[in-house]
Write an enzyme that holds these catalytic residues in place. Structure first.
Site, mmCIF file in Angstrom:
data_model
loop_
_atom_site.group_PDB
_atom_site.id
_atom_site.type_symbol
_atom_site.label_atom_id
_atom_site.label_comp_id
_atom_site.label_asym_id
_atom_site.label_seq_id
_atom_site.Cartn_x
_atom_site.Cartn_y
_atom_site.Cartn_z
ATOM 1 N N GLU B 60 0.807 -1.230 0.000
ATOM 2 C CA GLU B 60 0.000 0.000 0.000
ATOM 3 C C GLU B 60 0.836 1.274 0.000
ATOM 4 O OE1 GLU B 60 -0.645 -2.512 2.174
ATOM 5 O OE2 GLU B 60 -2.620 -3.240 1.555
ATOM 6 N N HIS B 129 -9.752 -4.075 11.281
ATOM 7 C CA HIS B 129 -10.429 -3.967 9.991
ATOM 8 C C HIS B 129 -11.720 -3.163 10.067
ATOM 9 C CE1 HIS B 129 -7.657 -7.213 8.941
ATOM 10 N NE2 HIS B 129 -7.944 -7.001 7.683
#
Lengths: 331, 325
Positions: B60, B129
């Protein structure tokens, strides 16, 4: 334009002039910093001149360059006017970034110069992105992505090597190994000091070059640029160089001896090496080089004068260049 | 009128913008061959090819930095994060490179990029998450932050985001991907920075964004049974915040409840209330209230998760508090 052969006297004289411009410019910056005319973090390039000068002469005006916060020299060789750089350093409205970036944040996209980035290593993925755009737009350009040996330990550098190799991006990764990551000598921070091999796991070929010898830098760079431009994918070059000054102006340099610095200056100084080569080769005489010295000093003096007499940015600039409207104007 | 899921709306918005502008490309993990981890990019690889729909390694920080660099060099990237939780890996590039470079360059370097993906809690995936990053990104000058709720929002705002010359954070919601909405105009391009009133009412203003608009509408239905008419505002954009629409509503209702899925401390609700105090204090007949996530990492157990996230019954209670009923 194609690079001129390295035995070309005019080119060598040009190298001499540009390296001297960088040296004198940075010396002036150091002096002005000491006088309180320049603030903040300020990283000088003195000692490393051959790297940026030899490499820039191997690329075209429409190619791209990106680097770290030690960026004054990279801007100078791309053709940014010295006065605009110096005025940025003094925080004036006529500075290249209107006084809003300072020493570490200078940009001139029209000249292919993408900065000037303050976070160690962050320019590496950005540089790969510029190379990605060049390939996406099917242009035969290359991007020189400069970073120090200190940045070579950042994870994002290897994330970038992986993508650049995978997508065969036209990027040349240039590790400017000046031996010290701030105060940490290379041997203290690296498991394996042969940085030219750092791309091999990703299929990126690397070479090591004497970064104190502008001719060696230029010749190696011409070959690298030609191959990358031809579509061979990214390559890596480790430039073995040395900075004479501290990491930044606030660094008292307690981590090495004066003797070490003095030895490099005496034996490897890039400008002196080239001066001797030019004189001994009989290509130019001392008077011609002295004339260049005078020209360069004049240019730097004018830049310094401009930077001290230009007005501060208008206070309205505080709130501009944050958002653009749909037409690309300040919102 | 066409019925459409948020997923389809996002897909169509990207496809239409990619047809319109060659500079637009999609980059991220599993966006091409896998068709998107949540199938948002279904069919895009087939239509646009691997040169414009680009699978990345799991990297990322690297690919966001690369996409931001490509934007600076003249392209129009749509950068998908599989979820915004993973964007934390790329935070330096988003804040220091994308948001600040226009300013630091004195206006020389533009960064027209969309950074999009699901944000906030999904279902039973626990703390790492499940987080709403609206206030994190909303804090930063130089970023626009969008949080769509309906399919119309998704379509019209994503198209606007791609056309915008600034870096835009586009916070989707996994649970809403499959939700269907009637879309009256499939060609709509919405204005960024404008909220919309999803339900009119005279008694109280409930402000929400993303999935909390659903919760606010549920609460409004419950309140209506008791004769309390709530006006529900869907913010659509977090930054720039549409204070005008909120204050205009408050001028009619005089009472305010703000609902967010993030934590309340230094959150979007705090910002909305501060903005209202600046511009609409005289309209307030009661202290405004916030409904937000519990001030804890999101737990896994179903019962605890339910207790942690803002619910309609909490909104109803907050409305009763500010209405003194």
């Amino acid at each position: 334009m194609d690079a001129v052969p390295a035995d070309d006297t005019a080119l060598l004289v040009d190298f001499y002039r540009t390296m001297l411009l960088v040296r004198r410019f940075e010396e002036k910056v150091g002096q002005m910093y000491g006088m309180g005319l320049i603030g903040g973090f300020c990283h000088l390039y003195i000692g490393q001149e051959a790297v940026v000068v030899g490499m820039d002469a191997a690329i075209r005006a429409d190619d791209a360059v990106i680097t770290s916060y030690r960026c004054h020299a990279h801007a100078l060789v791309r053709g940014v006017p010295p006065a605009a750089i110096m005025a940025e350093l003094t925080g004036r409205g006529t500075g290249i970034s209107k006084g809003k970036g300072g020493s570490m944040h200078m940009f001139d996209i029209a000249r292919g110069f993408y900065g000037g980035h303050g976070i160690v290593g962050a320019q590496v993925p950005l540089g790969a992105g510029i190379a990605f755009a060049q390939k996406y737009q099917k242009r035969d350009n290359v991007t020189l992505v400069f970073f120090g040996e200190g940045a070579a330990n950042q994870g994002q550098v290897y994330e970038t090597f992986n993508m650049a190799s995978l997508w065969s991006l036209p990027a040349i990764f240039v590790i400017e190994n000046n031996q010290y990551a701030m105060g940490t000598a290379i041997g203290r921070a690296k498991a394996g000091t042969e940085l030219c091999h750092r791309g091999e796991a990703f299929g990126i070929r690397g070479i090591q070059v004497d970064g104190m010898d502008v001719v060696a830098v230029h010749e190696a760079s011409r070959e690298l640029v030609a191959r990358v431009r031809d579509g061979e994918g990214p390559m890596l070059v480790e430039m073995q160089t040395y900075r004479y000054r501290g990491h930044s102006m606030s660094d008292p340099v307690k981590y090495r001896t004066r003797d070490e610095v003095q030895k490099v200056r005496e034996r490897q100084d890039p400008i002196e090496q080239l001066r001797v080569r030019l004189i001994e080769g009989g290509a130019v005489d001392d008077a011609a080089l002295k004339a260049i010295d005078r020209d360069v000093k004049k240019t730097v003096a004018e830049a310094a004068e401009h930077a001290q007499t230009s007005p501060e940015p208008d206070i309205s600039e505080l709130m501009t260049d944050i958002m653009l409207d749909a037409a690309g104007r300040n919102a | 009128m066409v019925e459409m899921t948020v997923r389809q709306a996002l897909r169509d918005a990207m496809a239409e913008e990619m047809r319109r502008d060659e500079r637009v490309f999609l980059i991220g993990e599993e966006v091409a061959e896998y068709q998107g981890a949540y199938k948002v990019s279904q069919g895009l690889l087939e239509e646009f090819g691997a040169g414009r729909v680009i699978d990345t390694p799991i990297t990322e920080h690297g690919f966001a930095g690369l996409a931001i660099g490509a934007a600076m060099a003249g392209l129009r990237p749509i950068n998908e994060f599989m979820t915004f939780n993973f964007a934390m890996q790329a935070m330096d590039q988003i804040i220091n490179s994308a948001a600040k470079t226009l300013y630091m360059s004195g206006g020389k370097v533009e960064c027209p990029i969309v950074l999009r993906g699901p944000n906030g809690a999904a279902a039973r995936v626990a703390a790492q998450h499940s987080q709403d990053f609206a206030s994190w990104f909303g804090h930063v000058p130089g970023l626009k932050v969008i949080a769509p709720w309906s399919a119309t929002d998704a379509k019209g705002l994503l198209k606007a985001a791609v056309r915008d010359p600034n870096p835009v954070i586009f916070l989707e919601n996994e649970i809403l991907y499959g939700a269907s909405f009637d879309v009256s105009d499939v060609d709509v391009v919405l204005e960024i920075g404008k909220a919309t009133i999803e339900r009119s009412g005279r008694d109280v203003t409930i402000v929400g964004y993303s999935i909390t608009v659903s919760r606010a509408l549920e609460a409004a239905s419950m309140l209506a049974e008791d004769g309390v008419e709530a006006e529900v505002i869907n913010l659509r954009t977090i930054r720039p915040l549409d204070v005008t629409t909120i204050v205009a509503s408050l001028a009619r209702t005089n009472r305010l409840v703000v609902v967010e899925e993030g934590w309340s401390f230094a959150g979007v609700g705090a910002e909305v209330i501060a903005a209202v105090c600046d511009g609409g204090f005289d309209h307030l007949d009661a202290p405004p209230a916030r409904v937000s996530a519990a001030d804890a990492p999101l737990p896994y157990a179903a019962s605890l998760e339910q207790a942690a996230l803002p619910r309609a019954d909490q909104i109803v209670r907050a409305v009763r508090d500010v209405c003194y009923v």
